[in-house]
Scaffold this motif. Structure first.
Motif, short mmCIF file in Angstrom:
data_model
loop_
_atom_site.label_atom_id
_atom_site.label_comp_id
_atom_site.label_asym_id
_atom_site.label_seq_id
_atom_site.Cartn_x
_atom_site.Cartn_y
_atom_site.Cartn_z
N PHE A 53 -23.34 -20.41 77.37
CA PHE A 53 -22.67 -19.14 77.62
C PHE A 53 -21.58 -19.30 78.68
N THR A 54 -21.83 -20.18 79.64
CA THR A 54 -20.82 -20.48 80.66
C THR A 54 -19.58 -21.12 80.04
N ASP A 55 -19.79 -22.01 79.07
CA ASP A 55 -18.65 -22.60 78.35
C ASP A 55 -17.80 -21.51 77.69
N SER A 56 -18.47 -20.47 77.20
CA SER A 56 -17.79 -19.41 76.45
C SER A 56 -17.14 -18.38 77.36
N THR A 57 -17.46 -18.37 78.63
CA THR A 57 -16.92 -17.38 79.55
C THR A 57 -15.98 -18.04 80.57
N ILE A 58 -16.57 -18.77 81.50
CA ILE A 58 -15.75 -19.45 82.50
C ILE A 58 -14.85 -20.49 81.86
N GLY A 59 -15.37 -21.20 80.86
CA GLY A 59 -14.55 -22.18 80.16
C GLY A 59 -13.35 -21.54 79.48
N MET A 60 -13.57 -20.38 78.86
CA MET A 60 -12.46 -19.70 78.19
C MET A 60 -11.40 -19.26 79.19
N LEU A 61 -11.82 -18.72 80.31
CA LEU A 61 -10.86 -18.28 81.33
C LEU A 61 -10.08 -19.46 81.91
N SER A 62 -10.76 -20.58 82.09
CA SER A 62 -10.08 -21.77 82.61
C SER A 62 -9.03 -22.28 81.62
N ALA A 65 -6.09 -19.91 81.92
CA ALA A 65 -5.32 -20.05 83.15
C ALA A 65 -4.48 -21.32 83.16
N ALA A 66 -5.05 -22.44 82.73
CA ALA A 66 -4.35 -23.72 82.88
C ALA A 66 -4.41 -24.61 81.65
N GLY A 67 -5.53 -24.65 80.96
CA GLY A 67 -5.74 -25.63 79.91
C GLY A 67 -4.73 -25.57 78.78
N PHE A 68 -4.46 -24.38 78.29
CA PHE A 68 -3.53 -24.25 77.15
C PHE A 68 -2.15 -24.73 77.53
N GLY A 69 -1.70 -24.42 78.74
CA GLY A 69 -0.38 -24.87 79.18
C GLY A 69 -0.30 -26.37 79.29
N VAL A 79 2.60 -36.92 78.53
CA VAL A 79 1.28 -36.95 79.16
C VAL A 79 0.66 -35.57 79.31
N PHE A 80 1.45 -34.57 79.66
CA PHE A 80 0.90 -33.22 79.85
C PHE A 80 1.99 -32.18 79.68
N GLY A 81 1.57 -30.93 79.44
CA GLY A 81 2.50 -29.83 79.31
C GLY A 81 2.68 -29.11 80.63
N SER A 82 3.80 -28.41 80.76
CA SER A 82 4.12 -27.78 82.05
C SER A 82 4.46 -26.30 81.94
N THR A 83 4.31 -25.71 80.76
CA THR A 83 4.53 -24.28 80.61
C THR A 83 3.35 -23.68 79.84
N GLY A 84 3.34 -22.36 79.72
CA GLY A 84 2.30 -21.72 78.92
C GLY A 84 1.06 -21.34 79.69
N PHE A 85 1.08 -21.49 81.00
CA PHE A 85 -0.08 -21.08 81.80
C PHE A 85 -0.22 -19.55 81.72
N LEU A 86 -1.46 -19.10 81.61
CA LEU A 86 -1.74 -17.67 81.43
C LEU A 86 -1.06 -17.11 80.18
N ILE A 87 -0.83 -17.99 79.21
CA ILE A 87 -0.13 -17.67 77.95
C ILE A 87 1.24 -17.06 78.24
N GLY A 88 1.94 -17.59 79.22
CA GLY A 88 3.27 -17.12 79.55
C GLY A 88 4.26 -18.27 79.51
N GLY A 89 5.48 -17.99 79.85
CA GLY A 89 6.49 -19.03 79.87
C GLY A 89 7.00 -19.39 78.48
N ALA A 138 -13.34 -29.20 82.83
CA ALA A 138 -13.23 -29.74 81.47
C ALA A 138 -12.27 -28.92 80.62
N ALA A 139 -12.37 -27.58 80.69
CA ALA A 139 -11.52 -26.72 79.88
C ALA A 139 -10.10 -26.62 80.41
N ALA A 140 -9.94 -26.80 81.73
CA ALA A 140 -8.62 -26.66 82.34
C ALA A 140 -7.84 -27.97 82.36
#
Length: 446
Positions: A53-62, A65-69, A79-89, A138-140
């Motif tokens: 359940f923690t993976d589904s809650t805190i993991g999703m928020l992480s 905030a950062a992982g998707f970007g 190596v890594f992306g630099s935009t899209g944090f908080l689904i913005g940019g 892990a998620a971020a």
């Protein structure tokens, strides 16, 4: 005007398809919860569900905030992306035909699945608080970096031509080898291994629950793999669904027959893990292989998982649910299998060793990254807040000590003895002082 309407209709169909598949992948968290809870002892079953359940809650928020970007933002050196944090940019470079929010939901469900692979491996002895921290990292960071290398626009492995359609390497190998690093840092459960290296069986408390989790995961995989097409109008989704299903069936069959041959009886746990290993293995090549190739890939995974479970027990990497074998070994084999069985470029279909080499480099790279990053996180947690419950708490159960409640009513009894009055009573050298926890249905603790 007609052309615009057709485009809008196609976009609408694809959006509904991706949202439906995202829901299926999210429902796999229920499969993880049931599977892992069923494989462990009753006194720890609520704790493992809380970790999922923690993976589904805190993991999703992480991941939001950062992982998707980091995973899909504008590329930096492959190596890594630099935009899209908080689904913005700026995310226009992804070039989607569906809304970014639909795409994010689908990808977030994948990130949660990767974290939940680790939760089962660390079951029955890891503190809940440090697990929260690991899930967030892990998620971020851990999963998104590996994902960017393969799936991000201009990720370095993707540019080399690595094929990992739905994540045998990115999700399963990353999760499996992260789980190995976590287990090695954490150590085995008390009483699992004897001084001579032999092992003691710490029995599952409810295999029916584990089978239910397996069926839910299998069901969810119809979103995991076909959904990765990102289009309900892609006619290849039928083949993807077929190869997914055949690999699972072949893996489960191999788990049944191989344990009958090896041990004289069909092992239910290996039947389940064989099917799941087949699913983890086919995930990379599901869109690229023929049905016969899917059967071979799944069947090999079903045998491999049995051998891998024995191997990891020999090196005392205690994994209560077999996550390392299923996802680490199965995912690695699946990524390599693309280089053999892909209809275009596969070694068995007239291709040279080029694709196989790229696949090997890719799965090795993401695996080493995941193992190293996870081991560093666990080592840091171990030296600061600590990652393991005490021997007393392990004996009493994590449900009571970490959450103040047991999963099953009647699990806690009044003290049957007082250690001060009768010091002869002990369990593996542990001195119970407050209460004796009893699973009255299956597993009576001495």
């Amino acid at each position: 005007m007609t052309e615009i309407n057709v485009q809008d209709l196609a976009s609408g169909v694809d959006t509904v398809w991706v949202l439906l598949c995202a829901a299926l992948v999210f429902f796999m968290e229920g499969g993880f919860a049931f599977l892992e809870a069923g494989f462990i002892r009753a006194k720890n079953s609520m704790n493992i569900v809380m970790k999922v359940f923690t993976d589904s809650t805190i993991g999703m928020l992480s991941y939001w905030a950062a992982g998707f970007g980091i995973m899909y933002g504008l590329d930096r050196a492959g190596v890594f992306g630099s935009t899209g944090f908080l689904i913005g940019g700026d995310l226009s470079h992804i070039q989607l035909r569906i809304p970014i929010y639909a795409y994010w939901l689908f990808q977030a469900a994948f990130a949660m699945a990767m974290a939940s692979i680790v939760s089962g491996a660390v079951a029955e002895r890891m503190k809940y608080g440090p697990y929260i921290i690991y899930t967030a990292v892990a998620a971020a960071l851990i999963y998104p970096v590996a994902g960017h290398w393969v799936w991000g626009v201009n990720g370095w492995l993707g540019k080399l031509g690595m094929l990992d359609f739905a994540g045998s390497a990115v999700v399963h190998a990353v999760g499996g080898w992260s789980a190995l690093a976590a287990v090695l840092a954490l150590g085995p459960r008390t009483g699992k291994y004897n001084k001579d290296g032999s092992l003691n069986v710490l029995p599952a408390h409810n295999l029916h629950l584990a089978f239910l989790g397996t069926f839910i995961l299998w069901f969810g995989w119809f979103g995991f793999n076909p959904g990765s097409s990102l289009s309900g109008l892609d006619m290849n989704i039928a083949r993807i669904a077929l190869t997914t299903n055949l690999a699972a069936a072949a893996g489960g069959t191999a788990g049944i027959l191989f344990t009958m041959f090896k041990y004289g009886k069909a092992d239910p746990s290996m039947a389940m893990n064989g099917a799941l290993a087949g699913l983890a293995a086919i995930t990379a090549g599901t869109a690229y292989v023929q049905p016969a190739g899917a059967v071979i890939i799944g069947g090999v995974a079903g045998v491999l998982v049995v051998l891998a479970v024995s191997f990891f027990d020999k090196i005392k990497a205690d994994d209560p649910v077999g996550a390392i074998a299923v996802h680490g070994a199965g995912g690695t084999w699946g990524a390599l299998a693309v280089g053999l069985f892909a209809q275009q470029g596969g070694l068995f279909y007239g291709g040279d060793a080029g694709l196989l080499g790229v696949q090997a480099l890719g799965v090795l790279s993401v695996s080493v990254w995941a193992f190293t990053a996870t081991y560093l996180v666990f080592t840091a947690l171990k030296k600061t807040v600590g990652i393991r419950v005490s021997a007393q708490e392990e004996f009493e159960g994590l449900d009571l000590n970490e959450h103040g409640i047991t999963a099953y009513t009647g699990l806690m009894t009044n003290p049957l003895y007082d250690i001060e009055e009768n010091p002869a009573h002990s369990f593996g050298g542990i001195q119970p002082q407050k209460a004796l926890l009893v699973n009255t249905a299956q597993n009576i603790e001495p």
